[in-house]
Design an enzyme around this catalytic site. Structure first.
Site, short mmCIF file in Angstrom:
data_model
loop_
_atom_site.label_atom_id
_atom_site.label_comp_id
_atom_site.label_asym_id
_atom_site.label_seq_id
_atom_site.Cartn_x
_atom_site.Cartn_y
_atom_site.Cartn_z
N TYR A 84 -11.67 12.48 -4.36
CA TYR A 84 -10.84 12.14 -5.52
C TYR A 84 -10.28 13.42 -6.16
CZ TYR A 84 -9.49 9.81 -9.89
OH TYR A 84 -8.80 9.31 -10.98
N ILE B 16 7.50 3.69 1.15
CA ILE B 16 7.89 2.80 0.06
C ILE B 16 9.40 2.66 0.03
CG2 ILE B 16 7.83 2.42 -2.44
CD1 ILE B 16 5.65 4.59 -2.60
N ASP C 177 0.86 -1.18 0.00
CA ASP C 177 0.00 0.00 0.00
C ASP C 177 0.90 1.23 0.00
OD1 ASP C 177 -1.63 2.14 0.56
OD2 ASP C 177 -2.79 1.10 2.10
N LEU D 222 0.14 5.67 -10.42
CA LEU D 222 -1.24 5.50 -10.92
C LEU D 222 -2.18 5.04 -9.82
CD1 LEU D 222 0.65 5.14 -13.53
CD2 LEU D 222 -1.29 3.92 -14.51
#
Ligand code: UDP
Length: 312
Positions: free
Chosen positions: A146, A62, A57, A74
């Protein structure tokens, strides 16, 4: 030949992107938490040289060992159904996820590519929409998680570009369709095609006069790679200029699938944009982008995919 991290690589768009990158000889590290992505979308890529998959996730820190030349972000649920179902995850991946991807790109000296969206224009008052239009977005409405997360992501990308010198690309994706859309993700193309194939009524929201300009996924990926290779920062619209009403779409779908389905009318969701069409001047000027797949042909290919996936 580059080593490219693709977040959301098991999603609809992401899986097509991973495949095209491998086809041209790039190596791909596909990251996906499989919340809306599906292993079925990337199964055929396992075993191909240069393909790695990590279930992760990207809203959490990361780390990717080794050299990385490009980070393409993306990852994000993108369907209005998801807007209601998982709004906080959408805001996290657009904000924290973008921050983590930018951090990785900075650390690796990599190019950062953001998939932004036509939703940054909201319910647009300018038509068609050029990149210079600032948009008409409800900051706390039904689509705000969003729209605002992507607007934040664009702003954060530019902050890293200006403050840290990270080389960035921003693409504004308009409605895209094609094989590997989730059959149940609630978007109009998948809904209409599956309803038509099953002989059920097509669920028209509102009176069907609202418009969209749908771009076939192969053209969309052409545009994204065109931008990546061009060195242009953006933001750049990628999509199709062929604008049509949802009533026209329903007619095409019924014809292509040779269906006897009728249309039923349901209430229009809140803040549903009235019309949308990209101005593609910039993409044409900067890297000669030109969508090629006609709506009819794209619907045929997508219908064939759903018929096979659903055994219809
Ligand atoms: N829509 C529809 N029936 C459906 C799903 C969507 O009429 O079963 C409409 C929706 O209200 C919108 C348009 O089709 O006006 C495109 O919807 P979609 O969710 O595909 O994309 P977006 O609204 O994000 O552009």
């Amino acid at each position: 030949m580059a080593r490219i991290v693709v977040t959301g690589g098991a999603g609809f768009l992401g899986s097509h992107l991973c495949e095209r990158l491998l086809d041209r000889g790039d190596r791909v590290v596909c990251l996906d938490n499989l919340q809306t992505g599906r292993m079925g979308n990337i199964e055929h890529l396992f075993g191909r040289e240069g393909f790695e998959f990590v279930r992760h996730d990207v809203s959490n820190h990361i780390w990717v060992p080794g050299e990385v030349d490009v980070v393409m972000h993306l990852a994000s649920p993108a369907s209005p159904i998801d807007f209601a179902r998982i709004p906080i995850q959408i805001m996290k991946v657009g904000s924290l996820g973008t921050h983590n991807c930018l951090g990785l790109a900075r650390e690796k000296g990599a190019v950062f590519h953001l998939n932004s969206t036509s939703e940054v224009y909201g319910d647009p008052l300018v038509h068609p929409q050029p990149e210079t239009y600032w948009g008409n977005v409800n900051p706390n409405g039904a689509r705000s998680m969003y729209d605002e997360a992507k607007r934040f992501a664009e702003a954060l990308s530019f902050a890293y570009h200006r403050s840290h010198g990270v080389d960035i690309r921003i693409v504004r994706t308009f409605n895209t369709y094609g094989p590997r859309m989730r059959p149940d993700d609630g978007r109009v193309v998948s809904n209409f095609i599956i309803q038509a194939l099953e002989g059920r009524p097509l669920s028209m929201y509102g009176d069907g006069t609202q418009t969209r300009s749908f771009c076939y996924v192969d053209d969309q990926i052409d545009g994204q790679l065109g931008l990546l290779d061009s060195g242009y920062v953006g933001p750049v619209n990628i999509g199709s200029e062929y604008e049509f009403t949802m009533l026209e779409l329903a007619e095409h779908v019924v014809e292509v699938t040779n269906s006897s389905s009728e249309v039923t009318f349901e209430p229009l969701p809140k803040d549903d944009p009235v019309r949308r069409r990209p101005d593609l001047t910039l993409a044409r000027e900067q890297f000669g982008f030109e969508p090629k797949v006609a709506l009819r042909e794209g619907i045929e290919r997508t219908a064939a995919h759903f018929a096979a996936e659903l055994g219809l």
